[in-house]
Design a protein around this motif. Structure first.
Motif, PDB file in Angstrom:
ATOM      1  N   ALA A  86       0.976  -1.021  -0.076  1.00 52.99           N
ATOM      2  CA  ALA A  86       0.084  -0.004  -0.060  1.00 52.99           C
ATOM      3  C   ALA A  86       0.955   1.498   0.027  1.00 52.99           C
ATOM      4  CB  ALA A  86      -1.014   0.067   1.255  1.00 52.99           C
ATOM      5  N   ARG A  87       0.410   2.314  -0.362  1.00 55.37           N
ATOM      6  CA  ARG A  87       0.995   3.570  -0.401  1.00 55.37           C
ATOM      7  C   ARG A  87       0.390   4.227   0.705  1.00 55.37           C
ATOM      8  NH1 ARG A  87       0.269   8.843  -2.529  1.00 55.37           N
ATOM      9  NH2 ARG A  87       2.118   9.905  -3.094  1.00 55.37           N
ATOM     10  N   VAL A  88       1.059   4.743   1.732  1.00 55.99           N
ATOM     11  CA  VAL A  88       0.657   5.397   2.982  1.00 55.99           C
ATOM     12  C   VAL A  88       1.158   6.660   2.964  1.00 55.99           C
ATOM     13  CG1 VAL A  88       0.612   5.236   5.788  1.00 55.99           C
ATOM     14  CG2 VAL A  88       0.393   3.308   4.154  1.00 55.99           C
ATOM     15  N   THR A  89       0.101   7.655   3.197  1.00 59.90           N
ATOM     16  CA  THR A  89       0.733   9.068   3.544  1.00 59.90           C
ATOM     17  C   THR A  89       0.246   9.587   4.735  1.00 59.90           C
ATOM     18  OG1 THR A  89      -1.484   9.894   2.454  1.00 59.90           O
ATOM     19  CG2 THR A  89       0.224   9.650   1.076  1.00 59.90           C
ATOM     20  N   GLY A  90       1.187  10.471   4.945  1.00 64.00           N
ATOM     21  CA  GLY A  90       0.965  11.184   6.717  1.00 64.00           C
ATOM     22  C   GLY A  90       1.849  10.397   7.618  1.00 64.00           C
ATOM     23  N   LEU A  91       2.595   9.271   6.991  1.00 63.89           N
ATOM     24  CA  LEU A  91       3.315   8.552   8.355  1.00 63.89           C
ATOM     25  C   LEU A  91       4.735   8.444   7.583  1.00 63.89           C
ATOM     26  CD1 LEU A  91       1.203   5.555   9.543  1.00 63.89           C
ATOM     27  CD2 LEU A  91       1.727   7.654  10.614  1.00 63.89           C
ATOM     28  N   PRO A 113       3.114  14.748   7.547  1.00 65.36           N
ATOM     29  CA  PRO A 113       2.365  15.032   6.494  1.00 65.36           C
ATOM     30  C   PRO A 113       2.695  15.141   5.164  1.00 65.36           C
ATOM     31  CG  PRO A 113       2.280  16.603   8.542  1.00 65.36           C
ATOM     32  CD  PRO A 113       3.647  15.797   8.716  1.00 65.36           C
ATOM     33  N   ARG A 114       3.867  15.299   4.945  1.00 65.89           N
ATOM     34  CA  ARG A 114       4.301  15.518   3.470  1.00 65.89           C
ATOM     35  C   ARG A 114       4.877  14.280   2.914  1.00 65.89           C
ATOM     36  NH1 ARG A 114       4.604  20.292   6.030  1.00 65.89           N
ATOM     37  NH2 ARG A 114       6.603  19.605   6.553  1.00 65.89           N
ATOM     38  N   THR A 115       4.687  13.023   3.709  1.00 65.76           N
ATOM     39  CA  THR A 115       5.645  11.788   3.360  1.00 65.76           C
ATOM     40  C   THR A 115       4.785  10.902   2.796  1.00 65.76           C
ATOM     41  OG1 THR A 115       7.279  12.432   4.890  1.00 65.76           O
ATOM     42  CG2 THR A 115       6.955  10.048   4.011  1.00 65.76           C
ATOM     43  N   ALA A 116       4.942  10.096   1.821  1.00 64.05           N
ATOM     44  CA  ALA A 116       4.418   8.840   1.281  1.00 64.05           C
ATOM     45  C   ALA A 116       5.377   7.625   1.415  1.00 64.05           C
ATOM     46  CB  ALA A 116       3.809   9.302  -0.155  1.00 64.05           C
ATOM     47  N   ARG A 117       5.006   6.598   1.823  1.00 60.96           N
ATOM     48  CA  ARG A 117       5.994   5.401   2.051  1.00 60.96           C
ATOM     49  C   ARG A 117       4.985   4.121   1.505  1.00 60.96           C
ATOM     50  NH1 ARG A 117      10.133   5.431   5.676  1.00 60.96           N
ATOM     51  NH2 ARG A 117      10.576   3.366   4.755  1.00 60.96           N
ATOM     52  N   GLU A 118       6.000   3.422   0.969  1.00 65.51           N
ATOM     53  CA  GLU A 118       5.579   2.182   0.470  1.00 65.51           C
ATOM     54  C   GLU A 118       5.279   1.127   1.654  1.00 65.51           C
ATOM     55  OE1 GLU A 118       6.699   0.482  -3.261  1.00 65.51           O
ATOM     56  OE2 GLU A 118       5.854   2.311  -4.384  1.00 65.51           O
ATOM     57  N   PHE A 149      -4.411  10.926   7.010  1.00 68.93           N
ATOM     58  CA  PHE A 149      -3.708   9.667   6.977  1.00 68.93           C
ATOM     59  C   PHE A 149      -4.143   9.212   5.661  1.00 68.93           C
ATOM     60  CE2 PHE A 149      -3.021  10.548  11.507  1.00 68.93           C
ATOM     61  CZ  PHE A 149      -1.695  10.829  11.509  1.00 68.93           C
ATOM     62  N   GLY A 150      -3.500   8.589   4.773  1.00 66.17           N
ATOM     63  CA  GLY A 150      -4.059   8.038   3.764  1.00 66.17           C
ATOM     64  C   GLY A 150      -3.445   6.754   3.197  1.00 66.17           C
ATOM     65  N   VAL A 151      -4.442   5.597   3.224  1.00 73.69           N
ATOM     66  CA  VAL A 151      -3.704   4.413   2.919  1.00 73.69           C
ATOM     67  C   VAL A 151      -4.401   3.952   1.627  1.00 73.69           C
ATOM     68  CG1 VAL A 151      -3.574   1.858   3.727  1.00 73.69           C
ATOM     69  CG2 VAL A 151      -3.681   3.950   5.344  1.00 73.69           C
ATOM     70  N   GLU A 152      -3.717   3.617   0.588  1.00 67.91           N
ATOM     71  CA  GLU A 152      -4.117   3.446  -0.724  1.00 67.91           C
ATOM     72  C   GLU A 152      -3.589   1.833  -1.100  1.00 67.91           C
ATOM     73  OE1 GLU A 152      -3.077   5.212  -4.975  1.00 67.91           O
ATOM     74  OE2 GLU A 152      -4.262   6.609  -3.842  1.00 67.91           O
ATOM     75  N   LEU A 153      -4.495   0.898  -1.569  1.00 66.46           N
ATOM     76  CA  LEU A 153      -3.917  -0.231  -1.950  1.00 66.46           C
ATOM     77  C   LEU A 153      -3.184  -0.502  -3.225  1.00 66.46           C
ATOM     78  CD1 LEU A 153      -6.770  -2.567  -0.816  1.00 66.46           C
ATOM     79  CD2 LEU A 153      -4.950  -1.717   0.521  1.00 66.46           C
ATOM     80  N   GLU A 154      -2.504  -1.326  -3.466  1.00 66.15           N
ATOM     81  CA  GLU A 154      -1.558  -1.150  -4.833  1.00 66.15           C
ATOM     82  C   GLU A 154      -2.278  -1.061  -6.049  1.00 66.15           C
ATOM     83  OE1 GLU A 154       1.005  -4.182  -5.289  1.00 66.15           O
ATOM     84  OE2 GLU A 154      -0.300  -5.900  -5.230  1.00 66.15           O
ATOM     85  N   ASN A 155      -3.875  -1.399  -5.938  1.00 65.92           N
ATOM     86  CA  ASN A 155      -4.651  -1.235  -6.986  1.00 65.92           C
ATOM     87  C   ASN A 155      -5.365   0.160  -7.089  1.00 65.92           C
ATOM     88  OD1 ASN A 155      -6.372  -1.489  -5.321  1.00 65.92           O
ATOM     89  ND2 ASN A 155      -7.813  -2.894  -6.192  1.00 65.92           N
ATOM     90  N   GLY A 156      -4.955   1.104  -6.278  1.00 68.91           N
ATOM     91  CA  GLY A 156      -5.518   2.599  -5.992  1.00 68.91           C
ATOM     92  C   GLY A 156      -6.505   2.754  -5.410  1.00 68.91           C
TER      93      GLY A 156
END
Length: 245
Positions: A86-91, A113-118, A149-156
């Motif tokens: 997943a693509r996780v933003t905010g962490l 807040p400005r970070t996105a991690r896999e 915080f956002g959590v987006e699975l690899e299919n979007g």
């Protein structure tokens, strides 16, 4: 993040070593793709979202199939665990301000807040969730509220809610007051020992000595955890407000 089929034993895929057995490998080897952990095997997933289960963002060894297998085996749980990239933003991934009884200094999420991690989301049923909760005595499981915080699975596909484990000792800072990044266990312990004579007195001169002494003595781990605070090495993760009081 394009999905790739994975199928094989943990041994055949090079994922069989658990950090709790070899602490300098922490956080352990992670899969290259979304997978279903089924005992000693990884299998392809037929879907990414599992609404009947609880999604937990893993920032450390909970994304290691070998570590998860070990935790489940201790509770005699054999049911499979979906592990989804997943693509996780905010962490971001910081360093927990405690020394684990298993001999490592683990990861802990920090507000960024400005970070996105896999990262990986592990989908746990009620029994699995209770087991993971019990293996995290230094952490509180918290809900990561959208839209901070956002959590987006690899299919979007976005998740409306997901959880993470926040360390209740705080996190280590980088010398300027900001949470320090986790560079991997060997490098981290080397840096910590180089910066603290008191830590060297407790745990030795090398990462190998550190791990051996920590694993041999729970009270030494507790003393080292207190030392982090006494030497003003600790700051907040920025996620403390999410903890249930």
């Amino acid at each position: 993040m394009a999905a790739r089929a994975v199928h094989g034993t943990l041994e055949s895929l090079g994922l069989a070593e658990a950090p709790r057995d070899r602490p300098l490998t922490y956080p352990g080897a992670w899969p290259k793709a979304s997978v279903l952990l089924d005992g000693d095997e990884l299998r392809p997933l037929d879907r990414l979202a599992h609404p009947a289960r609880t999604p937990v963002v893993a920032v450390g060894s909970n994304a290691s199939p070998a570590q998860l297998r070990h935790k489940m085996a201790e509770s005699a749980i054999a049911s499979p665990i979906p592990m989804v990239r997943a693509r996780v933003t905010g962490l971001d991934v910081g360093v927990s301000a405690h020394i684990s009884r298993h001999g490592y200094v683990s990861a802990s999420p920090v507000s960024a807040p400005r970070t996105a991690r896999e990262l990986f989301v592990i989908w746990l049923d009620a029994e699995q969730l209770a087991t993971i909760d019990a293996t995290e005595p230094n952490y509180d499981r918290v809900l990561l509220p959208a839209p901070h915080f956002g959590v987006e699975l690899e299919n979007g596909e976005p998740l409306l809610e997901a959880f993470a484990y926040v360390n209740h000792h705080g996190v280590l800072h980088d010398g300027r007051g900001a949470p320090r990044a986790h560079p991997g266990q060997h490098a981290l312990i080397g840096e910590l020992l180089a910066g603290s004579a008191a830590l060297r007195e407790l745990f030795g001169e090398t990462p190998e000595e550190f791990c051996a002494r920590a694993r041999a003595d729970a009270r030494r781990c507790e003393r080292g955890t207190r030392l982090f605070a006494e030497e003003n090495m600790v700051t907040v993760s920025g996620l403390e407000h999410l903890r249930v009081r």
